[in-house]
Design a protein around this motif. Structure first.
Motif: not given
Length: 331
Positions: A280-306
């Motif tokens: 279930y999706i409830d089985d997961y939790k977001y941990v800030k800075n655990l990986g490369d990506l933010d809470e939406c599963n994106g990041m900014t590189i060279n000024g461009s978010y994706g």
């Protein structure tokens, strides 16, 4: 037979045979490689190039503006289990600062293979999605909803991550339409049985073919090559494959979500029991800075978010950083 168009510019499409699963096959070049001239687009400017066949092609373009993909492509694909040929169409045209994706929802690769069990046969379903050319971050993120499709890929197939199935409602796979219902199934979990094919896709009741995760077809997923843009989210931000350049080292982007520990706790009196294992999706939790990506599963590189396709939950995106276009609202 139906024609399948994709408009792409500023890209090189590399050929491959069958599914994009073998690194050697996927990296082969051939005489039919289509190299497109880079163009800049003005308002309401559209291209009229001849159609180019992109059947089973891997994308390489990393242009972040959807306007750079206005051109015409074709492909011929097969419904494996039904042994039925399909051709489809996708038009990406520019209008009032937006890119209009006019698609019949047919992919550029064979489908309905392996252990797939589609409740409804794949059909040509015409849809139009509008993507802004100038995405901007909203004051707050927008969560995914059953009422909204998530993205459109550059082969004309939409992304619809959430399942309308929750524990204890109906047969568990359909009928769960309240967003606050607990223990919603994750279609990407090995423990779930959503009848998807090798491209993490299946059909909706009207026959629309759609992805729940990595299409396993549009980018090199088994080679450390900086990934191309494979689609655009409803808020206009691009979706990349899995790999990015981390200060000279090309590697896969890592999600910042992890499984909760221990056994499941009841929510609103509902508890399927067992340990948090990703069913279930409830089985997961977001941990800030655990990986490369933010809470939406994106990041900014060279000024461009994706957003980035990941090997782990939430697979593509978890929320919208910008404002989703109303054209992605489901009827």
């Amino acid at each position: 037979m139906r024609h399948y168009y994709i408009f792409l510019t500023a890209c090189i499409l590399s050929g491959c045979n069958g599914y994009i699963t073998d690194a050697n096959d996927a990296s082969q070049t051939s005489t039919d490689i289509a190299t497109l001239e880079h163009h800049s687009h003005g308002e309401n400017e559209n291209h009229t190039h001849d159609s180019i066949d992109i059947t089973n092609k891997i994308l390489e373009n990393r242009a972040t503006n959807c306007a750079e993909y206005a051109n015409t492509y074709t492909s011929d694909v097969l419904d494996i289990q039904r042994d039925l040929d399909f051709e489809g169409n996708l038009e990406i045209v520019l209008e009032n600062g937006k890119c209009l994706f006019n698609t019949n929802s047919i992919p550029n690769h064979n489908f309905n293979d392996g252990g797939a069990h589609f409740a409804t046969a794949v059909s040509e379903v015409n849809k139009t999605f509008k993507v802004t050319q100038t995405p901007t971050p909203a004051a707050s993120t927008t969560p995914l909803s059953l009422r909204t499709d998530n993205a459109i890929f550059l082969n004309g197939v939409k992304l619809d991550l959430l399942a309308a199935g929750c524990f204890g409602i109906g047969d568990g796979r359909i009928g769960c339409h309240k967003m606050n219902a607990p223990f919603r199934y994750d279609p990407m979990s090995p423990a779930s049985s959503f009848g998807t094919d090798s491209h993490n896709a299946h059909t909706q009741p009207d026959g629309t073919y759609h992805y729940h995760g990595n299409p396993n077809a549009l980018f090199h997923s088994d080679q450390a090559i900086e990934s191309p843009i494979v689609g655009f989210a409803a808020d206009g931000y691009p979706i990349y494959g899995s790999y990015f350049d981390d200060n000279g080292t090309v590697r896969k982007a890592a999600s910042s979500y992890q499984l909760k520990s221990g056994t499941r706790v009841a929510q609103n009196g509902i508890n399927p029991g067992g340990s948090y294992d990703g069913t279930y999706i409830d089985d997961y939790k977001y941990v800030k800075n655990l990986g490369d990506l933010d809470e939406c599963n994106g990041m900014t590189i060279n000024g461009s978010y994706g957003y980035y396709i990941t090997d782990a939950y939430p697979w593509v995106l978890k929320c919208f950083k910008g404002t989703p276009d109303a054209s992605f609202n489901k009827r």
